[in-house]
Design an enzyme around this catalytic site. Structure first.
Site, PDB file in Angstrom:
ATOM      1  CD  GLU A 184       2.529 -16.960  81.225  1.00 15.39           C
ATOM      2  OE1 GLU A 184       2.164 -16.856  80.040  1.00 15.39           O
ATOM      3  OE2 GLU A 184       2.310 -16.065  82.067  1.00 15.39           O
ATOM      4  CD  GLU A 232      -1.281 -18.820  78.849  1.00 16.27           C
ATOM      5  OE1 GLU A 232      -1.119 -17.589  78.660  1.00 16.27           O
ATOM      6  OE2 GLU A 232      -1.197 -19.339  79.965  1.00 16.27           O
TER       7      GLU A 232
END
Length: 662
Positions: A150, A308
């Site tokens: 991320e 995710e």
């Protein structure tokens, strides 16, 4: 190397065994088998466990877990563990810490506390990556490399002196001379002309507004800097581990707007993303669908990985409601419908401590004897039955253009309205077409538009001449082009295109706008014939265009609000405001009818339908978001229930069907 699971929709998520004693690991693999887990991501936040002190490595525990996954037939997406530095690194080298716009150092104690431009942090991260790639490149559980995690979630933009020096180098590469920089930034305004590169700083907190192009370039610089870091790690991996796919997880959700993923995507072997339902939004599931289509656009239409999402509640919203029974399955299959061939979750086992202890997981705090884990097991079984869908592509005749640079520019200083939100028009049009069973590709303005029957250009404030010409060419060739308010205004340097708005699209639309009239928050403007507009209005002259709606009240009463102009074999439509759902929905029905675009299937309101197709067949995804059963005409085999259906089928409330069509 283990091949990525392709006989099913890959199913699993982040596994963090370092959070648990070893006796839990055996229970983990037992439950993974029960749930149908086929992959795990390891090592994302493990740097302090792999290198507890500088240059001293402890790989034994990871060796053990890798071997455990191999014995149980589970593929590993192995992270480089470089997302967050260990405490020894920050303590020894505080110069790596990021600095905010006001000059405050952001201290360790959370995650991702590192400056994106720091050469020291980069060297230490590459050293760890080298060690991991050399050690695990031929491990039989390894199926994919996962670089960092991320990017930019917490540490971009950084305004430290290291970033200032790196920014100057970036500008010199982009512009070559300070004269070219001054031209691009129009530094004649407010006596901002630069004579030397060393005079340039990041757009730190100043007395009033920063130069908008300066701010825009700093956004470009930040994205490019982290992309370069990713590529450096990827190169290290390639030296040891050629042939193993490399990815990193994007964040394609409305709340994240810091990286230009259209630049990043070509460098990933497979595009992957994280997405979480944002309950504060008015239409959270429509946003989920939009960002599935956006991720597919980044992947060039190819299948992608959902790295995710969550089984239930997250931990980072002001209020974190649990998902309703059935939503774990329904949300997951929405992603698969829109192109995901992998379903990953954060995380495998719900943490007992730490900042994410109340973030849901595949194994909840309640354990295996819980409705949520039973739903996880049911989803794993469905993922196992969806193997035939893997590799197929989503069928879409509509393109919605989306550009991160335009988004950055709209969010810059001194815009006509701070209330304008770049994705709002795109989300609205996408949602209303989704409600009508019409699937969209969400693509960059530089994408090939030739195959689309409808092209939507929402709030494309900043646009290049080439992209504007491609939109016009699509209309000439037969597409129905829909352009919304505040589009075509500026060139890539954020210089306003003179001669009247909407600038780059003025000739295509046959509309010339003399002045902008943004609406206040909550303000509406009436449209003739009923309905209303929100967000925006403008003083337009129709010219060659047919006027479909005018403003019914206010200072622009009688002026054109919605227009249409015949162009070549197609047409160009213009929305000078954001009409209410009923008005805009009716307009879009006419647009798709004129384009010859049909719904994937006829379904009741609130039921989402998407078709994936390959050379071997087609699969209709039916996602019933309502509290009532839904019936549609279709014949085939439902992979969710494992039953044959036809000539009609009923999909129960808040469930889904994936029908292999006869």
């Amino acid at each position: 190397m283990r091949p990525w699971p392709d006989d099913r929709v890959a199913f699993g998520g982040d596994y963090n065994p370092e959070q648990w004693p070893r006796e839990v690991w055996a229970d983990d693999v037992r439950l993974m088998a029960e749930a149908g887990v086929s992959f795990v991501t390891l090592g994302v936040f493990s740097w302090s466990w792999l290198e507890p002190t500088k240059g001293e490595y402890e790989f034994g525990w990871l060796d053990e877990v890798m071997d455990l996954m191999h014995r149980h037939g589970i593929a590993v997406d192995l992270a480089t563990a470089t997302a967050t530095p260990p405490p020894w690194l920050s303590a020894a080298y505080p110069e790596i810490l990021p600095v905010d716009r006001e000059g405050h150092t952001l201290w360790p104690g959370s995650r991702q506390a590192w400056c994106p431009s720091s050469p020291l942090y980069r060297d230490l991260a590459l050293s760890l990556t080298d060690r991991m790639a050399a050690r695990y490149h031929d491990h039989p559980a390894l199926a994919m490399w996962h670089v960092s995690n991320e990017y930019a979630c917490h540490n971009l933009p950084c305004y430290c002196d290291t970033c200032a020096a790196a920014f100057r180098r970036w500008l010199e590469h982009r512009y070559t001379t300070t004269d070219a920089l001054n031209e691009a930034w129009d530094t004649a305004f407010w006596s901002q002309r630069y004579a030397e590169w060393d005079e340039v700083l990041p757009p730190r907190l100043s007395t009033t507004f920063n130069n908008p192009t300066h701010v825009l370039d700093y956004s470009r610089f930040g994205s490019d800097t982290l992309l370069d870091f990713f590529l450096a790690e990827k190169e290290v991996i390639r030296r040891h581990s050629a042939g193993v796919p490399v990815t990193t997880n994007f964040m394609t959700l409305s709340t994240f707007r810091l990286l230009d993923y259209s630049d990043w995507a070509p460098h990933l072997d497979v595009v992957s993303t994280d997405h979480y339902v944002v309950d504060a939004l008015e239409h959270p599931r429509a946003e989920l669908s939009f960002h599935g289509d956006l991720t597919r656009g980044l992947a060039g239409g190819a299948p992608w990985m959902l790295m995710e999402h969550s089984t239930s509640a997250v931990n980072w919203q002001p209020v974190n409601p649990a998902k309703r029974p059935g939503d774990t399955l329904l949300d997951s299959l929405t992603h698969v419908a829109r192109g995901a061939d992998t379903l990953g979750f954060f995380q495998w086992r719900q943490s007992r401590a730490g900042s994410e202890k109340f973030h849901s997981a595949l194994v909840p705090h309640a354990g295996e004897d819980s409705d949520r884990f039973r739903e996880v097991c049911a989803l794993g079984a469905v993922a196992g039955r969806l193997g035939e869908v893997v590799g197929s592509r989503v069928e879409a005749d509509v393109a919605v253009l989306f550009d991160h640079e335009a988004q950055w520019a709209v969010a810059g200083p001194c815009m006509p309205s701070t209330a304008i939100d770049y994705p709002a028009a795109a989300h609205t049009v996408h949602r209303l077409l989704r409600d009508r069973g019409v699937t969209c590709d969400v693509v960059h303005p530089d994408a090939d538009l030739a195959r689309y029957r409808v092209v939507v250009v929402p709030t494309l404030y900043l646009v290049s001449d080439e992209a504007a010409a491609a939109v016009a060419a699509a209309a000439e060739a037969g597409a129905q082009v829909v352009v919304t308010y505040f589009s075509g205004i500026a060139d890539p340097d954020d210089h306003v295109r003179l001669g009247g708005y909407p600038g780059a699209f003025r000739d295509l639309l046959g509309v010339r706008v003399e002045e902008l009239f943004p609406l206040r928050v909550g303000e509406r403007v009436a449209l003739d014939g009923g309905g209303h507009g929100t967000v925006w209005s403008e003083d337009a002259r129709a010219g060659e265009a047919e006027v479909l709606h005018t403003y019914g009240d206010g200072p622009l009463a009688g002026r054109p609000a919605v227009t249409r102009r015949a162009v070549g074999e197609g047409a160009a439509w213009y929305l000078g405001t954001l009409p209410d759902d009923a008005t805009l929905g009716t307009l879009l029905e006419r647009v798709v009818e004129d384009a010859g675009v049909a719904a994937a299937a006829a379904v009741p309101p609130g039921v989402e339908v998407v078709r994936r197709r390959s050379a071997d067949g087609s699969w209709l995804f039916v996602l019933n978001h309502t509290d009532a059963d839904a019936t549609l005409d279709t014949t085939g085999h439902d992979l969710v229930s494992g039953t044959d259906v036809g000539p009609s089928t009923t999909v129960a409330a808040r469930t889904a069907a994936v029908i292999r069509e006869a």
